[in-house]
Every structure is written in C-alpha cells, then in structure tokens.
Design an enzyme around this catalytic site. Structure first.
Site, PDB file in Angstrom:
ATOM      1  CB  SER A 131      -0.186   7.824   0.445  1.00 11.25           C
ATOM      2  OG  SER A 131      -1.201   7.811  -0.516  1.00 11.25           O
TER       3      SER A 131
ATOM      4  CG  ASP B 262      -0.788   1.582  -4.715  1.00  9.85           C
ATOM      5  OD1 ASP B 262      -1.988   1.924  -4.645  1.00  9.85           O
ATOM      6  OD2 ASP B 262       0.095   2.071  -3.994  1.00  9.85           O
TER       7      ASP B 262
ATOM      8  CG  HIS C  61      -1.907   2.666  -0.925  1.00  9.57           C
ATOM      9  ND1 HIS C  61      -1.161   3.389  -1.828  1.00  9.57           N
ATOM     10  CD2 HIS C  61      -2.316   3.567   0.019  1.00  9.57           C
ATOM     11  CE1 HIS C  61      -1.125   4.660  -1.466  1.00  9.57           C
ATOM     12  NE2 HIS C  61      -1.814   4.787  -0.340  1.00  9.57           N
TER      13      HIS C  61
END
Length: 499
Positions: free
Chosen positions: A207, A433, A460
């Site tokens: 991320s 996502d 995710h």
C-alpha cells in the site's frame, strides 16, 4: 493504505517524548537482541511475536541533503528506527525488508504466513521489519495528544482542527515534523540496506509502502535486486492530491456496489442488487443512526460515522464482507451483537496511527489554498464519486486538515527523475481494490517496464499472507529469482460473484 477518514470515536491515551538524540551515524550498526528482553518486550502490546525474533534500533539522520547525504555536522540530530529481524533458518543469502503501509502503520511485526511456499523464502533470507520514522516504537514519534486543559470548548470546527494541528507541532517538534515525510523515508530504506550489509535491496512493500519503494526505485535504480509492490500507489499522481482522492472514491463505490449485489444474492443483509436502490437503503440506515444512534453494551453510542468507518475498512477485504453484512442487518433492526461491537472496536485505528497518517500525508503535499467555491466543488465531486456514504446533501466549505496544515515539503520537488530503469520489480494488484485501484498498478508497471500480477477478485494487499497459493508462489519465485517474472493473473475471492 490511504483511507477515507472519519472522526474517531475512541481515544487511545499515550505519551511519547518529543526530543531527539544527537550524534554521528557513521557506524550504521544494529545491535540485535532477543525481543523477549527489555526494553523490547513491550513493543508488541497484546500481539504475539515469534520467540526467534530479534529487535534493535538503527540511528539515522533527522535530515538528509537533497542527495541523501548527512548534513555536514558532527553533532547532527538523529532519529532511531525500531527494527526487527527473523533470522534465516540456514545459510543466509540476504534480507527481505517489509515496508508497511499507512502511512502511520507500524511494521515491526509484519503479518506473514510462513507455510509453503513462503517457507522457501525463510530458509535463506532474514525477514526485516521496521517502524518508519515518526511511527510506533521509532523515536521520536508523532504525538498529537491533547490534555483536557488544552481542549477548548464551544469553538468552531475549524478551531478544533487548528487546535489539533498546534498539538501535533508542539508535542512532536516543528523540526522533526519538517523531516517526517516520504522524502526522508526513501533514504531511511537505503540506510537500512547498508546497515544490513546487503549489496542490493530485496523488499516487499504494501500500500503506502509502495510509494516509498517506487520513489526508492527512481533514486537508487542500481541498488535494487528485487522489490514486490502490493496495493500500488501511482507516484506520478502525487502532484494532484484531488485526482487520486477522486479515483479512490470511485473505486470505493464500485466495491460497495459489488458488496450490495453479493449481499442481495446471498440474502446476508437488506440491500438491493440495484445500485440506486442499495444506495438509498444505505442512506436511510445512515440517517437513522445519525438521528438516533444505537448504544453498545458499554453505553457508548454508535453513530452514522461509526458505520461509515466500519464500511470503508471492511470493504477492503472480501473475507470481511460477512461481518459488514451482519452490521448492516443488525443496525437496521436496532441490534448490536458482541461480534459487531468487537468489529467496531478493532476497526477504529488508534489515535496514534490516525495522527501519524494525517501528519505524514500533509507534510508530503504541496501548500494548496482553495477558494470557498473550489473547496465546495471538490467536496461535491468526491461525494458524487462515492455516494453510498455521503447521505448529507449540504457540502461543508470547512477547510480540510491538510489545507490548514502549515508545514509542507512538496514531494514532487524532491523526486529524482532518473532515466535509468531498475530491473527486478513486480507489481501486484486486485482487480477490485477500493483504496489503491488496479489502474495504479498497471500504470506503474508500464512506467518501470515491469510485470504485473493481477488478482481477479476483491481485496487490498495479499502477498505472503498464505491465503492465495497462486499469488504467494509468484511472489516468492520473483523474490528468489528476480528478472524472470512475466504478467500473470491469479483468481481471487469474489471471482464471478458479481458483474
């Protein structure tokens, strides 16, 4: 992970010294000790850690020059990065550094499932975790705590935001905050690599961590052996904060639509498979909670903000959809079970994490001042992009936290546009996502001429979690044998469930 933030309903009281050490960093050593010993035994709170885990600190400069060198001063301010190492089981070949998301999420206890095929990685590679500067056990840490005496009463919302900002700067220190962003984080990765004695970097970034890894790839292309990017941030979008927020909002709405269709088909909650009808039904529930909050077993209220926070978090992972469906069903009936109370408590990020996220994002952004009309127009566009959670028709013209934030270091101004493309990169993304849309990974893979692993499903970040064999095999293969990966598609959760 960049999330759409709502007010926190629970406060975690904490205290962190806001001073920093001074000294030299020429040694660049980490003195590893068992994490079971003091002072490291308190690092993990209620979380369990491996008895093999080693802990230590790495001192790095508070500030770097634009080329990443130490500021020329023998008595330079230092920050200490909290580090962990899970040593290789046999002959060591190198280190795999885990770069956590957020920004603001600790990384000293990375969640990795070491069943096969990940066990192949553990055999010859140390697994390295760390808390980024300003975060968790690293020192000094971002501290925005306000005492009851400091909290003004009967003030406007804008004054409350300014009050919070003043607390962040006063407690943490303006000089620390000025050097708390992604620019310094990139050089911290390089210092970690050097301290570990690795000739080249091998890493897995998640991320927001992919932003740091991509900026590192731009600045140190020849220092890379292998990097996996999971849940990808588009670093070419960083100069336009509104664009990435808008794209994220659209992706969240798409995931909500898929959730509602799944809910209707499985009869898990009272949402329609029709998009507009589902949005209307969710608005009715939010209005109900807004006007008449529920009460949990501890006497705390559950409002529309709490359902929005729960929704934006549980939409992220397909495995969490049943819990979200239960919450929607129970709240519609005026019920709050122990299961949902637990979900609410665990879903609310600690104030410590939330503060770090806000501060780091704001420091990275340029100082953008909007007119009232521009502000309202943008808020309306974001509300239209993710209508499910925006049930209040009137758009406030109140400035956001980052617009009022006074300390900025525009990340775009510190980027090095290197024409040399690094090898050894692999980008990983879910097709659906909500927070780091798949298109980000496609664009970054094209930018770096690197392969893309697409997970055809909802979610995710997934790499090395032990929940998708196809993904873990591809990721481990890339880490062990970089440069041999090609575009690949793995089936994920939710495949074929909704259109």
């Amino acid at each position: 992970m960049r999330v759409i933030m709502k007010p926190l309903r629970r406060t975690l009281v904490f205290f962190i010294f806001s001073v920093f050490l001074c000294g030299t960093v020429s040694a660049r050593q980490i003195e590893w000790q068992s994490c079971m010993t003091s002072p490291y035994s308190d690092w993990f709170g209620k979380e369990s850690s491996s008895p093999e885990l080693l802990c230590g600190y790495l001192s790095v400069p508070l500030k770097y020059t634009d080329t990443g060198k130490d500021v020329s001063d023998e008595n330079i301010p230092l920050v200490r990065l909290a580090m962990t190492k899970l040593p290789a089981k046999s002959k060591r070949k190198g280190s795999v550094i885990i770069i956590s998301g957020g920004p603001g999420l600790p990384g000293i206890n990375p969640y990795i499932n070491f069943d096969w095929p990940v066990t192949n990685l553990r055999e010859s590679w140390d697994i390295i975790g760390f808390d980024p500067r300003g975060v968790g056990q690293s020192f000094p840490a971002i501290n925005c705590q306000q005492s009851n005496q400091e909290r003004l009463v009967n003030v406007s919302e804008k004054q409350l935001i300014l009050q919070k900002i003043n607390a962040c700067i006063h407690n943490t220190g303006a000089e620390v905050i000025r050097h708390i962003g992604s620019h310094e984080a990139v050089y911290d990765i390089e210092r970690i690599r050097q301290a570990l004695g690795d000739k080249q970097l091998t890493a897995v970034a998640y991320s927001y961590g992919t932003q740091i890894a991509a900026l590192y790839a731009e600045r140190f292309p020849s220092s890379i052996r292998s990097i996996v990017f999971d849940g990808v941030v588009d670093i070419d979008d960083l100069n336009d904060n509104f664009s990435w927020k808008l794209r994220q909002a659209h992706s969240y709405q798409e995931t909500f639509d898929r959730f509602a269709a799944w809910c209707a088909r499985t009869k898990s909650c009272p949402l329609s498979s029709d998009r507009n009808q589902a949005i209307h039904q969710f608005h009715q529930l939010l209005l109900k909670l807004h006007n008449s909050p529920l009460t949990d077993s501890r006497g705390e209220s559950i409002s529309s903000d709490d359902l929005i926070s729960l929704t934006t978090e549980l939409l992220l992972w397909r495995s969490s959809w049943p819990t979200l469906a239960t919450a929607v069903r129970q709240f519609s009936q005026g019920i709050v079970s122990n299961e949902i109370e637990t979900a609410l408590n665990s879903s609310i990020a600690s104030e410590k994490v939330s503060d770090a996220l806000g501060v780091i994002l704001c420091v990275d952004q340029s100082d953008e001042q909007l007119s009232q009309e521009q502000r309202k127009s943008r808020k309306k566009a974001l509300a239209d992009a993710f209508p499910a959670v925006n049930f209040e028709r009137e758009q406030s013209d109140l400035p956001e936290f980052c617009e009022l934030w006074p300390i900025h270091r525009d990340l775009q101004q510190t980027r090095l546009k290197n024409t040399v493309l690094p090898s050894g990169l692999l980008f990983v993304a879910h097709k659906y996502d909500p927070t780091t849309p798949w298109i980000n990974a496609r664009k970054m893979a094209d930018k770096f001429s690197a392969p893309l692993l697409t997970i055809n499903g909802d979610g995710h970040t997934l790499a090395l979690a032990g929940t998708n064999l196809c993904v873990d095999e591809a990721v481990v293969r890339h880490l062990l044998f970089p440069g041999k990966s090609e575009d690949i598609t793995c089936q994920g959760s939710g495949t074929g469930d909704t259109n």
